[in-house]
Design a protein around this motif. Structure first.
Motif, PDB file in Angstrom:
ATOM      1  N   LEU A 151       0.453   5.696   0.053  1.00 44.01           N
ATOM      2  CA  LEU A 151      -0.595   7.009   0.208  1.00 44.01           C
ATOM      3  C   LEU A 151       0.607   8.111  -0.486  1.00 44.01           C
ATOM      4  O   LEU A 151       1.611   8.134  -0.013  1.00 44.01           O
TER       5      LEU A 151
ATOM      6  N   THR B  29      -3.167   0.215  -3.483  1.00 46.19           N
ATOM      7  CA  THR B  29      -3.363  -1.092  -2.884  1.00 46.19           C
ATOM      8  C   THR B  29      -3.201  -2.420  -3.738  1.00 46.19           C
ATOM      9  O   THR B  29      -3.856  -2.345  -4.771  1.00 46.19           O
TER      10      THR B  29
ATOM     11  N   GLN C 201       0.924  -1.225  -0.140  1.00 47.59           N
ATOM     12  CA  GLN C 201      -0.097  -0.097   0.004  1.00 47.59           C
ATOM     13  C   GLN C 201       0.924   1.202  -0.183  1.00 47.59           C
ATOM     14  O   GLN C 201       2.003   1.333   0.696  1.00 47.59           O
TER      15      GLN C 201
ATOM     16  N   ILE D 212      -4.361   6.743  -2.533  1.00 43.16           N
ATOM     17  CA  ILE D 212      -4.201   5.463  -1.789  1.00 43.16           C
ATOM     18  C   ILE D 212      -4.058   4.192  -2.844  1.00 43.16           C
ATOM     19  O   ILE D 212      -4.958   3.936  -3.275  1.00 43.16           O
TER      20      ILE D 212
ATOM     21  N   SER E 234      -5.979  12.660  -1.071  1.00 39.57           N
ATOM     22  CA  SER E 234      -4.903  11.738  -1.132  1.00 39.57           C
ATOM     23  C   SER E 234      -5.095  10.645  -2.063  1.00 39.57           C
ATOM     24  O   SER E 234      -6.476  10.505  -2.567  1.00 39.57           O
TER      25      SER E 234
ATOM     26  N   ASN F 195      -1.031   6.285   9.661  1.00 39.22           N
ATOM     27  CA  ASN F 195      -1.710   4.924   9.835  1.00 39.22           C
ATOM     28  C   ASN F 195      -1.498   4.349   8.182  1.00 39.22           C
ATOM     29  O   ASN F 195      -1.876   3.061   8.066  1.00 39.22           O
ATOM     30  N   PHE F 196      -1.317   5.175   7.306  1.00 41.50           N
ATOM     31  CA  PHE F 196      -1.206   4.619   5.877  1.00 41.50           C
ATOM     32  C   PHE F 196       0.074   4.325   5.613  1.00 41.50           C
ATOM     33  O   PHE F 196       0.657   3.921   4.386  1.00 41.50           O
TER      34      PHE F 196
ATOM     35  N   SER G 169       2.888  12.279   4.397  1.00 43.01           N
ATOM     36  CA  SER G 169       2.282  11.126   4.531  1.00 43.01           C
ATOM     37  C   SER G 169       1.541  11.109   5.988  1.00 43.01           C
ATOM     38  O   SER G 169       1.559  12.171   6.506  1.00 43.01           O
TER      39      SER G 169
ATOM     40  N   THR H  65       3.563   2.612   5.173  1.00 41.12           N
ATOM     41  CA  THR H  65       4.154   1.127   5.299  1.00 41.12           C
ATOM     42  C   THR H  65       5.463   1.240   5.328  1.00 41.12           C
ATOM     43  O   THR H  65       6.253   0.206   5.787  1.00 41.12           O
TER      44      THR H  65
END
Length: 482
Positions: free
Chosen positions: A325, A391, A323, A389, A387, A440-441, A437, A443
């Motif tokens: 963002l 995935t 993932q 995102i 944003s 929570n998103f 960034s 990585t």
């Protein structure tokens, strides 16, 4: 550590006395069941796994780790774990559940292992709702990382609603942090992640939400560019009660309600209006008009819990997921083109080819998230309105693929893997992105600094110095001590 030496043996004996059969070593029953994170991109191999059932267990684990030199990793549900707990002590707090609602104060207290589904169910009888995420996600990691959900444009981040935290410090001391108690620590907890202590319980505000108008519709994917162009003009004027996203998603077979044939791409509009149905319909109408014919799905009036369950779906099994963002100050044509081309290479209703992206979501932020109170925590980049995102599901087992954030993006090519497709889109969006960034998103732990403003990151480092100068709690999105 974990080398079988005398110090390690002493640590095991000490922890066994506190944890009993809730302590798991390699080769013992329960070890393999408890060591994984939710995202199987990492495959942790801790020397010890300890399941806390009481705050005293947390204190015992922290002291053992400190005194015996064991690297310490803390994990509740594991959804936000991106640093493997190799060779150290993995402290699991999932057993510290329980939720208590005070309807008069409109607050809830949730143990470190509680999930949002627990809070939603406990608050619903009183007509109240939390600023929650997907129901199966853990309350603690989501809140400490900022927490943006379907009520956030109306009421702010989950971290903004935090009123009190019970935690065990890196020194092994139980501490309560709130507006009047350890205010600098309390500030850091509201967005600074798990750097400052091991949380055992959180207290946060609930909000009156009697009815919502929510749902998702599917539309022809060839309408994606026109819909995103409309979205960038329409979203900034949308009411705070309305939270939306536009998604390009890979469907299992056909578009809309068709479920046979090869996987295809579809355009989706997802919306959540915190209010009555008629106002919700009026607010969403311009966006849905731009999206064109409805191929499936729909919107309707429902309770907050029903909407959260519908959006979150059943709790997915652990899997390897890539993932990425990017935060964007606007949605220029180049960004729109990058998003639409990422869906199978071009916005086409034809079959999706090869292993590639699972979904690309363009989300509108703003609202109350962009209007923090003067004493708000360090959740960063609040003024960024959009944003993207990306995935990609990499598989159902452990993956050796590195975090997509950590690898330079290269140009797209035929036959790219899912992880490469995420990196390619990240590279295509980079000229239009802020470089910031959202924790929570995020990585890639190496980019932790990007989740904060420079001033807030410097302040967080000073708080870290005061509460964890040896960086015992460093196996997270780490903020090193000043």
């Amino acid at each position: 550590m974990g080398d079988g030496g005398a110090g390690f043996g002493d640590a095991v004996r000490r922890l066994r006395a506190s944890f009993g059969d809730r302590l798991h070593l390699p080769g013992e029953p329960g070890y393999d069941a408890h060591r994984p994170a939710w995202n199987l991109v990492i495959d942790p191999r801790p020397a010890i796994v300890a399941e806390a059932a009481h705050p005293d267990d947390v204190r015992a684990a922290v002291l053992a780790a400190r005194e015996h030199g064991l690297p310490l990793t803390v994990q509740a549900t594991g959804h936000g774990t991106h640093v493997p707990a190799d060779g150290g002590l993995l402290l699991k707090t999932g057993r510290l559940g329980g939720v208590r609602v005070d309807p008069g104060r409109r607050t809830a207290r949730a143990g470190a292992g509680a999930r949002w589904s627990d809070v939603i169910a406990a608050a619903a009888p009183y007509g109240l709702a939390p600023l929650s995420g997907t129901p199966g996600i853990g309350v603690t990691g989501y809140t400490l990382g900022g927490g943006t959900g379907w009520l956030s444009r109306r009421y702010g981040y989950a971290a903004d609603a935090l009123t009190r935290a019970e935690l065990v410090t890196a020194a092994g001391e139980p501490v309560t942090a709130g507006g009047e108690e350890h205010p600098e620590l309390f500030w850091a907890l509201r967005g600074g992640g798990g750097n400052f202590g091991v949380v055992t319980e959180l207290e946060f505000r609930l909000f009156p939400v009697a009815e919502v108008y929510a749902g998702m519709t599917l539309h022809p994917v060839e309408r994606a560019a026109a819909t995103l162009a409309r979205y960038r003009e329409w979203a900034p004027a949308a009411p705070d009660e309305l939270n939306t996203s536009v998604i390009l998603m890979r469907m299992p077979g056909g578009q809309g309600d068709e479920q046979e044939g090869p996987a295809r791409w579809a355009l989706a509009v997802r919306g959540f209006y915190a209010g009555d149905a008629e106002r919700g319909r009026q607010a969403l109408a311009p966006l849905l008009e731009a999206a064109g014919p409805v191929l499936g799905g729909g919107f309707g009036a429902m309770t907050f819990g029903e909407a959260a369950t519908a959006f979150g779906g059943p709790e997915p099994a652990p899997m390897a997921v890539a993932q990425h963002l990017e935060l964007l100050p606007e949605l220029p044509d180049g960004a729109v083109r990058a998003v639409t081309q990422a869906a199978g290479g071009a916005p086409s209703p034809g079959p999706a080819a090869g292993p590639a992206l699972t979904a690309v979501e363009v989300r509108h932020w703003g609202g109350a998230m962009a209007r923090p109170e003067p004493d708000a925590g360090p959740v960063g980049h609040r003024d960024v309105p959009f944003s993207v995102i990306a995935t990609a599901v990499l598989g159902a087992g452990p993956s050796t693929a590195p975090a997509p954030d950590a690898i330079p993006a290269e140009s797209a090519a035929p036959g790219v893997t899912a992880g490469e497709a995420v990196r390619d889109l990240a590279g295509a969006l980079r000229p239009y992105a802020t470089g910031g960034s959202f924790l929570n998103f995020l990585t890639d732990p190496a980019r932790t600094r990007d989740a904060y403003t420079p001033a807030d990151h410097a302040r967080l480092r000073r708080v870290k110095r005061d509460w964890d100068p040896d960086n015992l709690l460093g196996r997270v999105h780490n903020i090193p001590p000043a």
